[in-house]
Scaffold this motif. Structure first.
Motif, PDB file in Angstrom:
ATOM      1  N   GLU A   1       0.949  -1.293   0.109  1.00 55.42           N
ATOM      2  CA  GLU A   1      -0.001   0.069   0.044  1.00 55.42           C
ATOM      3  C   GLU A   1       0.760   1.135   0.043  1.00 55.42           C
ATOM      4  O   GLU A   1       0.585   2.242  -0.489  1.00 55.42           O
ATOM      5  CB  GLU A   1      -0.774  -0.018   1.260  1.00 55.42           C
TER       6      GLU A   1
ATOM      7  N   SER B   1       2.117   1.268  -3.582  1.00 60.61           N
ATOM      8  CA  SER B   1       1.277   1.461  -4.468  1.00 60.61           C
ATOM      9  C   SER B   1       1.584   0.444  -5.726  1.00 60.61           C
ATOM     10  O   SER B   1       1.204   0.735  -7.000  1.00 60.61           O
ATOM     11  CB  SER B   1       0.805   2.809  -5.346  1.00 60.61           C
TER      12      SER B   1
ATOM     13  N   ARG C   1      -4.698   1.496  -6.273  1.00 60.21           N
ATOM     14  CA  ARG C   1      -2.800   1.345  -6.449  1.00 60.21           C
ATOM     15  C   ARG C   1      -2.856   1.613  -7.697  1.00 60.21           C
ATOM     16  O   ARG C   1      -1.640   1.864  -8.161  1.00 60.21           O
ATOM     17  CB  ARG C   1      -2.720  -0.326  -6.003  1.00 60.21           C
TER      18      ARG C   1
END
Length: 526
Positions: A341, A344, A417
């Motif tokens: 996260e 991304s 993402r």
């Protein structure tokens, strides 16, 4: 000689992109480069028929026609590989096999009925096989301890491919990797001294594809494209003017080690040559696990910063992650999820550690009497449980794997993402540095994407239109890349269900919904 060359089917997996292929009207992601290189090593007076069974299965007429069947396979293709050997044996057709799987586990091919084992690298062992055929030998195992000089490798038989059935074409520049990761079988198969082709040789292969009419993406299948940085820079400096003269007919994707981020010149050359993406073996953000598995190149600099530098050079990042290293601390799945996260990375390939035959990990576990399968038969896709006794409960690893995979590929998380990664990329300005589709493929993909994510599916509808509008406004040059990533989500949303079913079947329960005691697990820790 009439030779039928067959490439076995892949099971549905992370990399099969089944739903994406259906949406784009394609059959497979990349062609099998190994077996079409073998085809180029065969005598010119042989008649050859080639079928990639992932694209166009052979017919019974093909079986009747041939004098010899030749197969190549990786470990994940073993089911269809063995079925084809048995069929050839039943029909009385001699069968020759090669590729990474039989090279690693030759006895399995012999047990199924293979007549000839052409192991190791074909430039050295195909001539041995041809000599045996000429002498009338009906069986043989052909090996070579020496690594071939790849500057003598022939141009692969790209003409045998049904090229419009693939997402991208493939070439190879180098073999081998200078690093010493314990779990990796590349150094066992191809050695730690990277061997490269000459730049002119690679340009000849590209010209062959260009002359056949291919326009679009190309996967340079090297396991570590930058293993020999001096020679890869030589290639790139000749590739750049070649691409400019032909108005950038291709874009490139490859695999590389994370130390790519340490060489800005190399990154710039890749961007100028038309590279749009790179796959990185990140494995884990846990420094202690990287030390255990000898992936020391990933410990030299902060991994998040490395990803940032690669994005700023214009490259989309794909990456692999692994759970199940020795001494791994609880919560490894959560830490991988947090890293993904933070960076991304749109399509993290998360897998459970497997001990592959003949790797340093395999040999160590064998010495420690921790291997659960001594023939390599249990090695499977990324969602196969460990084939060795782990240092923490297998139920914990399985639960963390499924939880991370399920959350990472939640549609909202995945699409976010894709959006963030595309915004982070700083494209090289001279050309469209992105994945390419033919006009027909592009129109079909956009229409399907609008229908599935923009209209039919309520959970993605608002996000799809908001993010699409922002990409068009802020960074339209990455539109193709963004749409391709979004479309791939249709595959991954199905794949996570498949992964969950596979893990549940192996464990005998669904780890996302139960927290059984260790005794309930079919694989027990000592």
């Amino acid at each position: 000689m009439k030779a039928l060359l067959l490439y076995p089917q892949f099971p549905q997996s992370f990399w099969s992109y089944d739903r994406f292929m259906e949406i784009a009207g394609l059959k497979a992601a990349i062609p099998p480069l190994g077996i079409i290189t073998v085809a180029a090593l065969l005598p010119q007076d042989w008649e050859i028929r080639f079928c990639d069974r992932n694209v166009n299965p052979e017919t019974e007429t093909d079986w009747e026609w041939c004098d010899l069947v030749i197969l190549s396979a990786m470990l994940v293709q073993k089911a269809d590989f063995h079925a084809l050997i048995r069929k050839a044996a039943n029909l009385g057709k001699p069968v020759a096999v090669g590729g990474p799987y039989p090279t690693s586990v030759p006895q399995a091919a012999l047990d199924s009925g293979a007549n000839y084992l052409i192991l190791d690298e074909g430039e050295n062992t195909v001539p041995q096989f041809l000599e045996a055929i000429a002498q009338g030998q009906t069986h043989g195992i052909f090996r070579s301890p020496e690594k071939p000089d790849v500057t003598q490798s022939p141009v692969p038989r790209f003409d045998l491919l049904q090229r419009d059935a693939y997402l991208m074409m493939a070439i190879q520049f180098s073999r081998g990797c200078p690093f010493n990761c314990e779990f990796c079988d590349i150094i066992a198969l191809y050695g730690r001294k990277p061997r490269t082709k000459e730049p002119s040789q690679t340009l000849t292969e590209l010209q062959a594809l260009y002359d056949l009419g291919w326009r679009g993406s190309l996967f340079i299948v090297d396991d570590n494209f930058i293993g020999n940085q001096r020679n890869v820079k030589r290639l790139l400096r000749e590739l750049i003017p070649w691409m400019e003269e032909r108005r950038y007919p291709f874009t490139f994707i490859t695999e590389a080690s994370v130390n790519l981020a340490e060489d800005r010149e190399l990154l710039d050359l890749m961007a100028q040559a038309g590279f749009y993406a790179v796959f990185l073996g990140i494995e884990t953000p846990d420094q202690d696990s990287l030390q255990v598995t000898r992936k020391l190149q990933n410990t030299r600099n902060p991994l998040v910063e490395a990803c940032r530098k690669i994005n700023q050079a214009g490259l989309l990042i794909y990456a692999g992650f692994i759970l199940g290293f020795d001494g791994e601390r609880s919560g490894a799945g959560d830490r991988i999820q947090a890293f993904v996260e933070q960076t991304s990375i749109p399509q993290p390939m998360l897998g459970i550690l497997q001990a592959l035959p003949n790797t340093a990990l395999w040999n160590r576990l064998q010495a420690e009497q921790r291997l659960l399968d001594h023939q390599g038969a249990a090695v499977g896709d990324q969602n196969t449980l460990m084939n060795f006794v782990p240092t923490r409960p297998i139920s914990d690893v399985a639960q963390e794997y499924l939880k991370a995979l399920w959350t990472l590929y939640e549609p909202a998380n995945y699409l976010s993402r894709c959006y963030q990664q595309c915004l982070q990329i700083v494209p090289y300005s001279k050309q469209k540095q992105t994945m390419q589709f033919s006009p027909k493929q592009g129109l079909r993909l956009v229409a399907q994407l609008i229908w599935h994510q923009g209209l039919r599916r309520a959970e993605t509808r608002k996000q799809f239109w908001q993010q699409l509008g922002a990409i068009l406004y802020q960074k339209p040059q990455v539109l193709n890349m963004y749409l391709g990533l979004c479309a791939a989500g249709e595959h991954f949303w199905e794949y996570r269900v498949l992964a969950r079913d596979r893990i549940t079947q192996q464990l005998g329960y669904d780890p996302l919904y139960t927290s059984p005691s260790l005794e309930a697990s079919p694989v027990l820790v000592h």
